[in-house]
Motif scaffolding. Structure first.
Motif, mmCIF file in Angstrom:
data_model
loop_
_atom_site.group_PDB
_atom_site.id
_atom_site.type_symbol
_atom_site.label_atom_id
_atom_site.label_comp_id
_atom_site.label_asym_id
_atom_site.label_seq_id
_atom_site.Cartn_x
_atom_site.Cartn_y
_atom_site.Cartn_z
ATOM 1 N N ASN A 78 -5.704 42.213 -86.588
ATOM 2 C CA ASN A 78 -4.248 42.226 -86.411
ATOM 3 C C ASN A 78 -3.842 42.715 -85.025
ATOM 4 O O ASN A 78 -2.804 42.309 -84.503
ATOM 5 C CB ASN A 78 -3.586 43.082 -87.488
ATOM 6 C CG ASN A 78 -3.661 42.429 -88.845
ATOM 7 O OD1 ASN A 78 -3.799 41.203 -88.951
ATOM 8 N ND2 ASN A 78 -3.591 43.228 -89.897
ATOM 9 N N HIS A 79 -4.658 43.561 -84.413
ATOM 10 C CA HIS A 79 -4.342 44.046 -83.065
ATOM 11 C C HIS A 79 -4.390 42.895 -82.059
ATOM 12 O O HIS A 79 -3.521 42.771 -81.201
ATOM 13 C CB HIS A 79 -5.321 45.154 -82.636
ATOM 14 C CG HIS A 79 -5.399 46.268 -83.617
ATOM 15 N ND1 HIS A 79 -6.537 46.547 -84.326
ATOM 16 C CD2 HIS A 79 -4.458 47.157 -84.019
ATOM 17 C CE1 HIS A 79 -6.313 47.571 -85.126
ATOM 18 N NE2 HIS A 79 -5.053 47.972 -84.963
ATOM 19 N N ILE A 80 -5.413 42.065 -82.156
ATOM 20 C CA ILE A 80 -5.552 40.929 -81.242
ATOM 21 C C ILE A 80 -4.440 39.920 -81.498
ATOM 22 O O ILE A 80 -3.859 39.372 -80.555
ATOM 23 C CB ILE A 80 -6.953 40.292 -81.353
ATOM 24 C CG1 ILE A 80 -7.997 41.300 -80.857
ATOM 25 C CG2 ILE A 80 -7.019 38.984 -80.579
ATOM 26 C CD1 ILE A 80 -9.434 40.874 -81.046
ATOM 27 N N ARG A 81 -4.100 39.697 -82.753
ATOM 28 C CA ARG A 81 -2.994 38.773 -83.058
ATOM 29 C C ARG A 81 -1.684 39.293 -82.468
ATOM 30 O O ARG A 81 -0.893 38.535 -81.905
ATOM 31 C CB ARG A 81 -2.872 38.586 -84.562
ATOM 32 C CG ARG A 81 -4.034 37.824 -85.169
ATOM 33 C CD ARG A 81 -3.909 37.685 -86.694
ATOM 34 N NE ARG A 81 -5.125 37.191 -87.271
ATOM 35 C CZ ARG A 81 -5.530 35.934 -87.251
ATOM 36 N NH1 ARG A 81 -4.794 35.032 -86.648
ATOM 37 N NH2 ARG A 81 -6.660 35.582 -87.816
ATOM 38 N N ALA A 82 -1.452 40.598 -82.570
ATOM 39 C CA ALA A 82 -0.243 41.190 -81.986
ATOM 40 C C ALA A 82 -0.266 41.065 -80.467
ATOM 41 O O ALA A 82 0.767 40.794 -79.838
ATOM 42 C CB ALA A 82 -0.122 42.662 -82.396
ATOM 43 N N LEU A 83 -1.433 41.226 -79.858
ATOM 44 C CA LEU A 83 -1.576 41.091 -78.409
ATOM 45 C C LEU A 83 -1.226 39.671 -77.967
ATOM 46 O O LEU A 83 -0.492 39.479 -76.986
ATOM 47 C CB LEU A 83 -3.005 41.444 -78.001
ATOM 48 C CG LEU A 83 -3.302 41.398 -76.509
ATOM 49 C CD1 LEU A 83 -2.572 42.516 -75.773
ATOM 50 C CD2 LEU A 83 -4.808 41.501 -76.280
ATOM 51 N N VAL A 84 -1.716 38.669 -78.675
ATOM 52 C CA VAL A 84 -1.413 37.269 -78.342
ATOM 53 C C VAL A 84 0.081 37.015 -78.484
ATOM 54 O O VAL A 84 0.710 36.399 -77.612
ATOM 55 C CB VAL A 84 -2.241 36.300 -79.219
ATOM 56 C CG1 VAL A 84 -1.784 34.853 -79.019
ATOM 57 C CG2 VAL A 84 -3.728 36.433 -78.924
ATOM 58 N N THR A 85 0.679 37.518 -79.551
ATOM 59 C CA THR A 85 2.118 37.338 -79.770
ATOM 60 C C THR A 85 2.928 37.935 -78.631
ATOM 61 O O THR A 85 3.844 37.301 -78.100
ATOM 62 C CB THR A 85 2.537 37.977 -81.115
ATOM 63 O OG1 THR A 85 1.822 37.333 -82.169
ATOM 64 C CG2 THR A 85 4.033 37.850 -81.349
ATOM 65 N N GLU A 86 2.598 39.146 -78.230
ATOM 66 C CA GLU A 86 3.337 39.809 -77.152
ATOM 67 C C GLU A 86 3.074 39.156 -75.796
ATOM 68 O O GLU A 86 3.963 39.112 -74.949
ATOM 69 C CB GLU A 86 3.014 41.299 -77.105
ATOM 70 C CG GLU A 86 3.503 42.044 -78.331
ATOM 71 C CD GLU A 86 5.013 41.959 -78.528
ATOM 72 O OE1 GLU A 86 5.765 42.101 -77.536
ATOM 73 O OE2 GLU A 86 5.451 41.749 -79.662
ATOM 74 N N ALA A 87 1.879 38.632 -75.585
ATOM 75 C CA ALA A 87 1.583 37.931 -74.337
ATOM 76 C C ALA A 87 2.439 36.678 -74.221
ATOM 77 O O ALA A 87 2.953 36.358 -73.140
ATOM 78 C CB ALA A 87 0.107 37.572 -74.265
ATOM 79 N N VAL A 88 2.631 35.970 -75.324
ATOM 80 C CA VAL A 88 3.486 34.777 -75.321
ATOM 81 C C VAL A 88 4.926 35.169 -75.013
ATOM 82 O O VAL A 88 5.610 34.485 -74.250
ATOM 83 C CB VAL A 88 3.371 34.012 -76.660
ATOM 84 C CG1 VAL A 88 4.443 32.953 -76.793
ATOM 85 C CG2 VAL A 88 1.985 33.387 -76.778
ATOM 86 N N LEU A 89 5.392 36.288 -75.563
ATOM 87 C CA LEU A 89 6.744 36.752 -75.245
ATOM 88 C C LEU A 89 6.856 37.163 -73.778
ATOM 89 O O LEU A 89 7.863 36.900 -73.129
ATOM 90 C CB LEU A 89 7.127 37.934 -76.137
ATOM 91 C CG LEU A 89 7.370 37.631 -77.606
ATOM 92 C CD1 LEU A 89 7.632 38.916 -78.380
ATOM 93 C CD2 LEU A 89 8.520 36.666 -77.781
ATOM 94 N N GLN A 90 5.827 37.824 -73.258
ATOM 95 C CA GLN A 90 5.867 38.329 -71.892
ATOM 96 C C GLN A 90 5.733 37.219 -70.853
ATOM 97 O O GLN A 90 6.486 37.164 -69.897
ATOM 98 C CB GLN A 90 4.748 39.363 -71.682
ATOM 99 C CG GLN A 90 4.701 39.961 -70.287
ATOM 100 C CD GLN A 90 5.862 40.891 -69.999
ATOM 101 O OE1 GLN A 90 6.335 41.577 -70.892
ATOM 102 N NE2 GLN A 90 6.313 40.909 -68.764
ATOM 103 N N TYR A 91 4.752 36.335 -71.031
ATOM 104 C CA TYR A 91 4.420 35.352 -70.008
ATOM 105 C C TYR A 91 4.824 33.924 -70.343
ATOM 106 O O TYR A 91 4.789 33.065 -69.468
ATOM 107 C CB TYR A 91 2.909 35.372 -69.736
ATOM 108 C CG TYR A 91 2.415 36.692 -69.238
ATOM 109 C CD1 TYR A 91 2.677 37.119 -67.942
ATOM 110 C CD2 TYR A 91 1.679 37.540 -70.061
ATOM 111 C CE1 TYR A 91 2.218 38.338 -67.473
ATOM 112 C CE2 TYR A 91 1.210 38.759 -69.602
ATOM 113 C CZ TYR A 91 1.483 39.150 -68.309
ATOM 114 O OH TYR A 91 1.029 40.354 -67.852
#
Length: 167
Positions: A78-91
């Protein structure tokens, strides 16, 4: 020269969309990986350093003191999934997909689509975890947030030694 070229600060690229920093306070595309710091869902004092390698999608997730994540055994936790989600929001999804070399054929690259394409990923080989440098960069970013705004030079931001004039 413009004002920003004469100051000790750099221009900040605004996020693609606003994001909340409580769950994923630090995300970056660097060193051939999507990497960042993700807060624990169960312990307020624990954070995880998660990463996904570009091209191979090899992943790693461990606590800030190098204890492995229990959820990242056979696939993305779930940590990696959250990281991917936030990366899409950021970049933005397209930028993240291009950086990670993910080919999303159906529609715009969003976090679930990126994660689905990378599902066959394997854990990164032992010894290739970049948790320490990522966490160190995160702490350095936090330290900059405590500084008062100024246009005066910051010694640690002056990377190039002064050059002597040649006659």
């Amino acid at each position: 020269m413009s004002d920003w070229e004469q100051s000790s600060t750099a221009r900040v690229i605004p996020p693609a969309r606003p994001r909340k920093l409580a769950k994923v306070p630090f995300v970056e595309l660097a060193d051939g990986r999507l990497q960042g710091v993700v807060s624990s869902g169960s312990d307020i004092e624990r954070v995880y350093v998660s990463s996904v390698a570009a091209g191979t999608y090899a992943f790693a997730c461990s606590t800030n003191n190098n204890r492995p994540c229990g959820g990242a055994r056979g696939g993305f936790c779930n940590h990696i999934r959250a990281l991917v989600t936030e990366a899409v929001l950021q970049y933005g999804g397209e930028h993240v997909a291009r950086y990670l070399r993910v080919d999303v054929t159906d529609g715009e690259p969003n976090a679930p689509a990126l994660t689905q394409v990378m599902t066959g990923a394997r854990p990164a080989p032992a010894g290739s975890n970049a948790a320490a440098p990522v966490f160190s960069r995160f702490l350095r970013h936090l330290a900059y947030l405590e500084l008062a705004p100024t246009t005066a030079p910051l010694p640690e931001m002056q990377w190039f030694p002064p050059t002597r004039a040649v006659a």
